[in-house]
Structure formats: structure tokens, C-alpha cells
Motif scaffolding. Structure first.
Motif, PDB file in Angstrom:
ATOM      1  N   UNK A 186     -45.924   4.486  37.224  1.00  0.00           N
ATOM      2  CA  UNK A 186     -44.756   5.300  37.511  1.00  0.00           C
ATOM      3  C   UNK A 186     -44.641   5.652  38.990  1.00  0.00           C
ATOM      4  N   UNK A 187     -45.332   4.933  39.846  1.00  0.00           N
ATOM      5  CA  UNK A 187     -45.359   5.286  41.262  1.00  0.00           C
ATOM      6  C   UNK A 187     -44.017   5.092  41.953  1.00  0.00           C
ATOM      7  N   UNK A 188     -43.117   4.265  41.386  1.00  0.00           N
ATOM      8  CA  UNK A 188     -41.834   4.047  42.051  1.00  0.00           C
ATOM      9  C   UNK A 188     -40.863   5.209  41.860  1.00  0.00           C
ATOM     10  N   UNK A 189     -41.161   6.124  40.901  1.00  0.00           N
ATOM     11  CA  UNK A 189     -40.320   7.293  40.728  1.00  0.00           C
ATOM     12  C   UNK A 189     -40.671   8.326  41.779  1.00  0.00           C
ATOM     13  N   UNK A 190     -39.675   9.073  42.186  1.00  0.00           N
ATOM     14  CA  UNK A 190     -39.952  10.170  43.102  1.00  0.00           C
ATOM     15  C   UNK A 190     -40.777  11.210  42.368  1.00  0.00           C
ATOM     16  N   UNK A 191     -41.710  11.777  43.057  1.00  0.00           N
ATOM     17  CA  UNK A 191     -42.594  12.756  42.448  1.00  0.00           C
ATOM     18  C   UNK A 191     -41.808  13.937  41.888  1.00  0.00           C
ATOM     19  N   UNK A 243     -38.623   7.023  31.392  1.00  0.00           N
ATOM     20  CA  UNK A 243     -39.332   5.874  30.828  1.00  0.00           C
ATOM     21  C   UNK A 243     -38.358   4.740  30.542  1.00  0.00           C
ATOM     22  N   UNK A 244     -37.204   5.069  29.987  1.00  0.00           N
ATOM     23  CA  UNK A 244     -36.187   4.067  29.704  1.00  0.00           C
ATOM     24  C   UNK A 244     -35.736   3.376  30.993  1.00  0.00           C
ATOM     25  N   UNK A 245     -35.517   4.168  32.042  1.00  0.00           N
ATOM     26  CA  UNK A 245     -35.138   3.587  33.339  1.00  0.00           C
ATOM     27  C   UNK A 245     -36.214   2.626  33.839  1.00  0.00           C
ATOM     28  N   UNK A 286     -39.057  -4.761  33.111  1.00  0.00           N
ATOM     29  CA  UNK A 286     -39.372  -5.032  31.706  1.00  0.00           C
ATOM     30  C   UNK A 286     -40.685  -5.787  31.515  1.00  0.00           C
ATOM     31  N   UNK A 287     -40.996  -6.722  32.402  1.00  0.00           N
ATOM     32  CA  UNK A 287     -42.211  -7.514  32.207  1.00  0.00           C
ATOM     33  C   UNK A 287     -43.467  -6.680  32.442  1.00  0.00           C
ATOM     34  N   UNK A 288     -43.395  -5.721  33.315  1.00  0.00           N
ATOM     35  CA  UNK A 288     -44.537  -4.826  33.510  1.00  0.00           C
ATOM     36  C   UNK A 288     -44.757  -3.995  32.252  1.00  0.00           C
ATOM     37  N   UNK A 289     -43.675  -3.506  31.667  1.00  0.00           N
ATOM     38  CA  UNK A 289     -43.786  -2.719  30.439  1.00  0.00           C
ATOM     39  C   UNK A 289     -44.317  -3.574  29.289  1.00  0.00           C
ATOM     40  N   UNK A 290     -43.834  -4.803  29.182  1.00  0.00           N
ATOM     41  CA  UNK A 290     -44.314  -5.707  28.121  1.00  0.00           C
ATOM     42  C   UNK A 290     -45.791  -6.013  28.334  1.00  0.00           C
ATOM     43  N   UNK A 291     -46.172  -6.308  29.562  1.00  0.00           N
ATOM     44  CA  UNK A 291     -47.573  -6.600  29.869  1.00  0.00           C
ATOM     45  C   UNK A 291     -48.473  -5.415  29.562  1.00  0.00           C
ATOM     46  N   UNK A 292     -48.014  -4.222  29.891  1.00  0.00           N
ATOM     47  CA  UNK A 292     -48.795  -3.015  29.596  1.00  0.00           C
ATOM     48  C   UNK A 292     -48.952  -2.844  28.085  1.00  0.00           C
ATOM     49  N   UNK A 293     -47.872  -3.065  27.346  1.00  0.00           N
ATOM     50  CA  UNK A 293     -47.940  -2.951  25.886  1.00  0.00           C
ATOM     51  C   UNK A 293     -48.899  -3.967  25.282  1.00  0.00           C
ATOM     52  N   UNK A 294     -48.856  -5.197  25.784  1.00  0.00           N
ATOM     53  CA  UNK A 294     -49.758  -6.243  25.275  1.00  0.00           C
ATOM     54  C   UNK A 294     -51.207  -5.890  25.593  1.00  0.00           C
TER      55      UNK A 294
END
Length: 119
Positions: A4-9, A86-88, A94-102
């Protein structure tokens, strides 16, 4: 959390509100203290005094429900904010989220399989 580092703190700080949790716990503690005091008063009270204590207790319950309801609404709003963030993220990467889920699924599967082997 690198994911989540790309979100502003500040967005995440807005999405989590520990004060709401503390407010609920504080209200519960005060409610229990008041209920205990009223219980002790009621054990020796009769007639008018007992009716007065019952009325005070009902009023205190209403007040506690309202305060906890307000705090829980705040928590629900923050849960929606977190879900939106999280949705954003999932839509942006999407591929980072899929990879994390896998990866998490494989880890969970491995841990569960080693637990069965040891039994």
C-alpha cells in the motif's frame, strides 16, 4: 506495508480511527460502573426510590446505546473507506493483487499440509 506504499499516508490515517474504538471501550466501562452503582443502590431501595433508580438506569442505557451507535457508525464509515482504498489498489495493480492472493494461498496450503503431516 509495501503493498500500500503508493497511497498517501494521510488517506490511510483517515481510514483508520482508533479513537472510535477507544470511545466504545470507554463508554462500556462507564456504563458498567454506572450499572454497578445503580445495582448496589437498588438492593436497598424500595418504592419511589426504586422507581427512580429504574428510570435512571433506562436513561443511562439509552444514552449508552446512542453513544456506541455513533461510534460504530464512525467505524463503519472507516471500513467503507478502507474497502474503497483496497478496491482502488486492486484496480490500479491487478496483477500484484492476484500474485499476493496466490502467494498467500500457497503459504496457507503449505502450512495446513505440514500440520496434517505432524498429526
Amino acid at each position: 506495508m509495501a503493498i500500500f506504499s503508493h497511497f498517501k499516508k494521510s488517506k490511510f490515517e483517515q481510514a483508520s480511527n482508533p479513537q472510535a474504538y477507544e470511545e466504545i471501550l470507554k463508554e462500556f466501562k462507564h456504563f458498567m460502573d454506572d450499572a454497578e452503582d445503580m445495582f448496589h443502590s437498588a438492593t436497598s431501595a424500595t418504592g419511589e426510590d426504586l422507581l427512580k433508580i429504574k428510570s435512571q438506569f433506562r436513561q443511562r442505557v439509552r444514552s449508552a446505546k446512542e453513544r456506541v451507535g455513533n461510534a460504530s457508525n464512525s467505524i463503519i464509515k472507516q471500513a467503507y473507506k478502507t474497502a474503497d482504498l483496497t478496491n482502488d489498489y486492486v484496480h490500479q495493480k491487478p496483477w500484484t493483487a492476484i500474485g499476493t492472493g496466490v502467494a498467500l494461498s500457497l503459504l496457507a496450503g503449505y502450512l495446513l499440509s505440514t500440520k496434517r503431516d505432524t498429526q
